[in-house]
Write an enzyme that holds these catalytic residues in place. Structure first.
Site, PDB file in Angstrom:
ATOM      1  N   ASN A  27       0.855  -1.203  -0.051  1.00 20.91           N
ATOM      2  CA  ASN A  27      -0.002   0.076  -0.004  1.00 20.91           C
ATOM      3  C   ASN A  27       0.883   1.156   0.095  1.00 20.91           C
ATOM      4  O   ASN A  27       1.978   1.187   0.033  1.00 20.91           O
ATOM      5  CB  ASN A  27      -0.998  -0.041   1.194  1.00 20.91           C
ATOM      6  CG  ASN A  27      -0.407  -0.027   2.466  1.00 20.91           C
ATOM      7  OD1 ASN A  27       0.316   1.045   2.804  1.00 20.91           O
ATOM      8  ND2 ASN A  27      -0.538  -0.952   3.345  1.00 20.91           N
ATOM      9  N   ARG A  28       0.211   2.626   0.051  1.00 22.99           N
ATOM     10  CA  ARG A  28       1.102   3.878  -0.344  1.00 22.99           C
ATOM     11  C   ARG A  28       1.605   4.180   0.841  1.00 22.99           C
ATOM     12  O   ARG A  28       2.425   5.324   1.231  1.00 22.99           O
ATOM     13  CB  ARG A  28       0.062   4.646  -0.899  1.00 22.99           C
ATOM     14  CG  ARG A  28      -0.143   4.201  -2.341  1.00 22.99           C
ATOM     15  CD  ARG A  28      -1.304   5.215  -2.923  1.00 22.99           C
ATOM     16  NE  ARG A  28      -1.018   6.575  -2.200  1.00 22.99           N
ATOM     17  CZ  ARG A  28      -2.117   7.407  -1.923  1.00 22.99           C
ATOM     18  NH1 ARG A  28      -3.414   7.201  -2.033  1.00 22.99           N
ATOM     19  NH2 ARG A  28      -1.934   8.799  -1.752  1.00 22.99           N
TER      20      ARG A  28
END
Ligand code: PMT
Length: 216
Positions: A27-28
């Site tokens: 994920n970011r």
């Protein structure tokens, strides 16, 4: 120096869940919020162990860093440190699901038009802190929400037996994931402690103050 320095554990960054030796689900999360909290906690005179997922950030001075990759490794690192900490702040964006059966060799396309990955839930580290891990210190969770911020955060605070929960609306532009800025509402079991927007490092100081100052 505070009268009695606390032993603080902080999780930060994403986890990477292997699909095969070269691919993962991630994920970011950049780790910036968790690393800012670690820096702020050391600046406030506390002893900090930082359990960091795969991020490209230098270790803040005075912080003991443990690097992990997957949700399972983060769970293991948290549980092996739990008996020696007073305060846990779980800021990592841990994957909720992981491939059921990661391939040992790189998966080939070999003429397939579609590919199906079977995922299984990871262990919920925050939700395991009280039971089965037996943590009795101050527990602080984070909530990354895109709607119904406060209602969802209050629900998470109670369900996961937290003392505090830092709720961030990650749909705000230039805020939350990857950004140097964030917008946070810190909730205690008694209600809102503060709401503020700004640099993650400044918010980190306010969060550390908010969770270590006795509630009236
Ligand atoms: O890393 P940055 O780029 O600086 O971005 C910061 C951030 C947006 C990632 C951070 O501020 C944040 O919101 N972290 C929590 C992200 C998240 O996973 O939120 P959640 O609502 O899905 O999870 C709730 C809580 O459960 C969190 O404390 C999380 O650490 C914890 N959790 C979640 C899943 C899991 N398997 N184990 C957990 O402990």
């Amino acid at each position: 120096m505070p009268a009695s320095p606390l032993r603080v554990l902080i999780t930060a960054g994403p986890t990477h869940e292997a699909i095969d030796p070269v691919r993962f689900i991630g994920n970011r999360s950049s780790g910036k919020m968790g690393f800012a909290l670690a820096d702020a906690a050391v600046a406030a005179g506390h002893e900090v162990t930082l359990i960091a997922g795969p991020v490209n950030l230098p270790t803040p001075a005075g912080v003991h860093r443990v690097n992990v990759t997957s949700a399972a490794e983060m769970y293991a690192a948290v549980s092996s440190n739990i008996s020696t900490i007073d305060l846990a702040i779980l800021c990592a964006a841990v994957a909720d699901f992981t491939p059921a059966d990661p391939a040992q060799q790189k998966i080939k396309k070999s003429g397939q038009d579609t590919m199906t990955l079977q995922l299984v839930p990871t262990q919920d580290i925050l939700g395991s802190m009280r039971e089965p891990l037996g943590f009795t210190g101050t527990l602080v969770g984070f909530a990354a929400e895109t709607e119904n911020l406060i209602a969802n955060a209050q629900d998470k605070l109670l369900r996961k037996s937290c003392d505090f929960l830092a709720a961030n609306d990650v749909s705000i532009p230039n805020s939350g994931f990857e950004s140097d800025n964030n917008s946070v509402t810190l909730l205690s079991r008694n209600g809102e402690v503060f709401t503020a927007s700004g640099a993650k490092r400044e918010l980190a100081t306010r969060i550390i103050d908010g969770i270590t100052t006795p509630q009236t």
